[in-house]
Motif scaffolding. Sequence first.
Motif, mmCIF file in Angstrom:
data_model
loop_
_atom_site.group_PDB
_atom_site.id
_atom_site.type_symbol
_atom_site.label_atom_id
_atom_site.label_comp_id
_atom_site.label_asym_id
_atom_site.label_seq_id
_atom_site.Cartn_x
_atom_site.Cartn_y
_atom_site.Cartn_z
ATOM 1 N N ARG A 193 0.830 -1.199 0.000
ATOM 2 C CA ARG A 193 0.000 0.000 0.000
ATOM 3 C C ARG A 193 0.868 1.253 0.000
ATOM 4 N NH1 ARG A 193 -4.920 -2.053 -1.441
ATOM 5 N NH2 ARG A 193 -4.947 -4.157 -0.586
ATOM 6 N N ALA A 194 0.392 2.282 -0.684
ATOM 7 C CA ALA A 194 1.155 3.521 -0.757
ATOM 8 C C ALA A 194 1.328 4.131 0.632
ATOM 9 C CB ALA A 194 0.450 4.517 -1.677
ATOM 10 N N GLN A 195 2.478 4.731 0.853
ATOM 11 C CA GLN A 195 2.764 5.306 2.161
ATOM 12 C C GLN A 195 1.916 6.560 2.393
ATOM 13 O OE1 GLN A 195 4.921 3.855 4.437
ATOM 14 N NE2 GLN A 195 4.781 2.209 2.955
ATOM 15 N N PRO A 196 1.447 6.786 3.637
ATOM 16 C CA PRO A 196 0.596 7.940 3.931
ATOM 17 C C PRO A 196 1.395 9.219 4.112
ATOM 18 C CG PRO A 196 0.910 6.644 5.917
ATOM 19 C CD PRO A 196 1.602 5.899 4.803
ATOM 20 N N LEU A 197 2.045 9.686 3.047
ATOM 21 C CA LEU A 197 2.783 10.936 3.095
ATOM 22 C C LEU A 197 1.872 12.071 2.643
ATOM 23 C CD1 LEU A 197 6.124 9.742 1.480
ATOM 24 C CD2 LEU A 197 5.656 10.091 3.903
ATOM 25 N N SER B 249 -0.445 8.032 -3.923
ATOM 26 C CA SER B 249 -1.394 8.250 -2.831
ATOM 27 C C SER B 249 -2.519 9.197 -3.207
ATOM 28 C CB SER B 249 -0.667 8.770 -1.588
ATOM 29 O OG SER B 249 -0.029 10.003 -1.878
ATOM 30 N N SER B 250 -2.235 10.177 -4.058
ATOM 31 C CA SER B 250 -3.248 11.180 -4.414
ATOM 32 C C SER B 250 -3.744 11.056 -5.849
ATOM 33 C CB SER B 250 -2.690 12.586 -4.211
ATOM 34 O OG SER B 250 -1.638 12.836 -5.149
ATOM 35 N N GLY B 251 -2.923 10.449 -6.708
ATOM 36 C CA GLY B 251 -3.269 10.358 -8.124
ATOM 37 C C GLY B 251 -2.877 11.591 -8.911
ATOM 38 N N MET C 222 -0.784 -4.557 -22.141
ATOM 39 C CA MET C 222 -2.194 -4.934 -22.226
ATOM 40 C C MET C 222 -2.547 -5.955 -21.147
ATOM 41 S SD MET C 222 -5.032 -4.468 -23.829
ATOM 42 C CE MET C 222 -6.576 -5.301 -23.492
ATOM 43 N N LYS C 223 -1.570 -6.740 -20.722
ATOM 44 C CA LYS C 223 -1.810 -7.746 -19.683
ATOM 45 C C LYS C 223 -2.221 -7.107 -18.362
ATOM 46 C CE LYS C 223 1.264 -11.356 -21.535
ATOM 47 N NZ LYS C 223 1.777 -10.716 -22.746
ATOM 48 N N LEU C 224 -1.783 -5.875 -18.115
ATOM 49 C CA LEU C 224 -2.214 -5.172 -16.904
ATOM 50 C C LEU C 224 -3.727 -5.009 -16.891
ATOM 51 C CD1 LEU C 224 0.503 -2.361 -16.884
ATOM 52 C CD2 LEU C 224 0.315 -4.214 -15.209
ATOM 53 N N VAL C 225 -4.279 -4.658 -18.040
ATOM 54 C CA VAL C 225 -5.716 -4.433 -18.162
ATOM 55 C C VAL C 225 -6.468 -5.753 -18.007
ATOM 56 C CG1 VAL C 225 -7.542 -3.509 -19.628
ATOM 57 C CG2 VAL C 225 -5.264 -2.474 -19.685
ATOM 58 N N THR C 226 -6.020 -6.777 -18.740
ATOM 59 C CA THR C 226 -6.715 -8.070 -18.708
ATOM 60 C C THR C 226 -6.650 -8.706 -17.323
ATOM 61 O OG1 THR C 226 -6.132 -8.381 -21.042
ATOM 62 C CG2 THR C 226 -6.873 -10.325 -19.820
ATOM 63 N N ALA C 227 -5.471 -8.684 -16.710
ATOM 64 C CA ALA C 227 -5.319 -9.299 -15.383
ATOM 65 C C ALA C 227 -6.158 -8.576 -14.341
ATOM 66 C CB ALA C 227 -3.855 -9.309 -14.971
ATOM 67 N N ALA C 228 -6.153 -7.243 -14.376
ATOM 68 C CA ALA C 228 -6.938 -6.484 -13.400
ATOM 69 C C ALA C 228 -8.431 -6.729 -13.602
ATOM 70 C CB ALA C 228 -6.619 -4.992 -13.526
ATOM 71 N N ALA C 229 -8.868 -6.764 -14.856
ATOM 72 C CA ALA C 229 -10.282 -7.032 -15.133
ATOM 73 C C ALA C 229 -10.679 -8.413 -14.631
ATOM 74 C CB ALA C 229 -10.550 -6.912 -16.635
ATOM 75 N N ALA C 230 -9.811 -9.405 -14.854
ATOM 76 C CA ALA C 230 -10.108 -10.767 -14.413
ATOM 77 C C ALA C 230 -10.188 -10.851 -12.895
ATOM 78 C CB ALA C 230 -9.057 -11.734 -14.947
ATOM 79 N N TYR D 222 -6.510 2.749 -9.815
ATOM 80 C CA TYR D 222 -7.720 2.035 -9.409
ATOM 81 C C TYR D 222 -7.372 0.725 -8.713
ATOM 82 C CZ TYR D 222 -11.902 -0.887 -9.889
ATOM 83 O OH TYR D 222 -12.955 -1.726 -9.646
ATOM 84 N N ALA D 223 -6.380 0.012 -9.262
ATOM 85 C CA ALA D 223 -5.998 -1.286 -8.694
ATOM 86 C C ALA D 223 -5.621 -1.162 -7.222
ATOM 87 C CB ALA D 223 -4.847 -1.885 -9.494
ATOM 88 N N GLN D 224 -5.023 -0.028 -6.854
ATOM 89 C CA GLN D 224 -4.605 0.164 -5.452
ATOM 90 C C GLN D 224 -5.784 0.173 -4.483
ATOM 91 O OE1 GLN D 224 -0.625 2.796 -5.254
ATOM 92 N NE2 GLN D 224 -2.381 3.925 -6.016
ATOM 93 N N THR D 225 -6.969 0.440 -4.986
ATOM 94 C CA THR D 225 -8.146 0.532 -4.114
ATOM 95 C C THR D 225 -8.867 -0.798 -3.955
ATOM 96 O OG1 THR D 225 -9.769 1.024 -5.885
ATOM 97 C CG2 THR D 225 -8.489 2.873 -5.001
ATOM 98 N N ARG D 226 -8.422 -1.827 -4.663
ATOM 99 C CA ARG D 226 -9.140 -3.088 -4.699
ATOM 100 C C ARG D 226 -8.563 -4.084 -3.689
ATOM 101 N NH1 ARG D 226 -13.482 -2.291 -5.648
ATOM 102 N NH2 ARG D 226 -13.950 -4.325 -6.554
#
Length: 497
Positions: A29-33, A68-70, A88-96, A402-406
């Motif tokens: 997880r991203a550090q709370p800075l 942390s903020s985007g 493209m595998k980032l998209v497919t893997a995250a969707a799966a 988005y992936a960081q929130t899942r």
Amino acid sequence: MTKPLHLLLGPLLLALPLSLALNPGQTARAQPLPALVTDAALAKKLASVLSDSRVTRGTVGVVVAESSSGAELYRRSATTAISPASNMKLVTAAAALDLLGPGHTFSTDAYAPAAPVNGVVSKLYLKGNGDPTLREADLRALATQVKAAGITKVTGGVVGDGGYFDSDLYNNYWDPDDYNNSYAAQISGLTLSPSSAYAVGTVQVTYQPGSGKGKKAKLGLVPALAAGYVKLVNKTTTTSAGSGASISVRRSNHTNTITVSGRVALKRSLVKRTVTISNPARYAAHVFTRVLRAAGVDVPASPTTGSTPTVRVQVASDTSVPLSTIVTLLMKPSNNGMTEHLAKTLGRVGTKAGTWKAGAAVIRTWLAKTQSVPSTVVLVDGSGLAHRNKLTARVLVRLLQYAQTRPWFDTFYNALPVAGNPDPAIGGTLTDRMVGTAAANNLHAKTGTLSGITALSGYVTDRSGRRYTFSMLGKYSGSSPRIVFDKVGATLAGWTS
């Protein structure tokens, strides 16, 4: 049923322990800075690194954001659509992971039209459900269950059913000349891999020196039971020790005839080459037939392909490892075939069609729920093998944000190759990159390579503990900007914010 042979790479190819994948004190997880809105000094430094002619002479899109903020701290052609290659595998893997869930598994089942009578059934249907990890050992386990169900004879033979996916086995946007290469295998709902590398729809051809100079090389197949389905043509010659080797292994298109030609030197050790096969479902049925016979089940007829009847009796079932493990198995080495299985499986979500078109539509609809997707984005496969795919650096960064929130983020993060880590089970396609820099054992990212295309997208943490999300997509005709992308990764890792 568990799959012990599917875990040959050990716990390093499972969801990797953070202690192996991260620096001391770092978490997934991203550090709370405190959030950054801008960092002019960093933007200036990145602009300087990216002023390299290998970047300026090509088409390069770059976005660097604070995880942390985007907030976007640097951008260059952020909305330019470029072929992402294996990004493209980032998209497919995250969707799966989001749509199927990390615990999703794939089954392969054996059915008879009716219960055995005096040990006899008319046919045995081997029905695949998209498992990209099926191997010979799993077929042996199925055969054991078939015997335990009281079946001693299958009069009409084994029928391979790959109909979970459609009959379009080779993507229309792939280079037709790639059909022989393991990274462009035919994609079927029923398929088989020869090793723990899980190159679906392939066999391994082995060769080693013959008994003496002038003799033909010794050839073999993995799995050995592929013999009879695959025909090897030996056009080799054994030469003097130390004379080198020049071997070509080529399958004739639309056939399963593989010609091995060239020369191999005496004293050379055994070599394995992975080659695609035609009609994976029939191939799996062939191997299963031979496995059944070896187990003592009489199967007099030759294997065929077809559809499993709706009236049936299940006599055996095999279950894959979970999707969380599969994502790691495909991301680290950048496995195209496994990813295409996920893409077609996603096609069956909602539309119930195991096609590339349906899979792309589901992925695009899902992606639109994570962000605003520009019309320039094009999705035609799951792995990125097709040049026709188009993404932007901003789309990929927002996906990674988005992936960081899942809840599955740790699985996703740990599945990414780790820069400069010498263990292929951790470093993957980044094992030899950014070695000796601040990015080593820090930067987690997906690589991407096609002719004229290079890409790198992921996460990296700076010396202050601040994480960045980044994406770099490059199209070029001269020198590749890949080295410059590595410099950006190292620059971010070495930055003090």
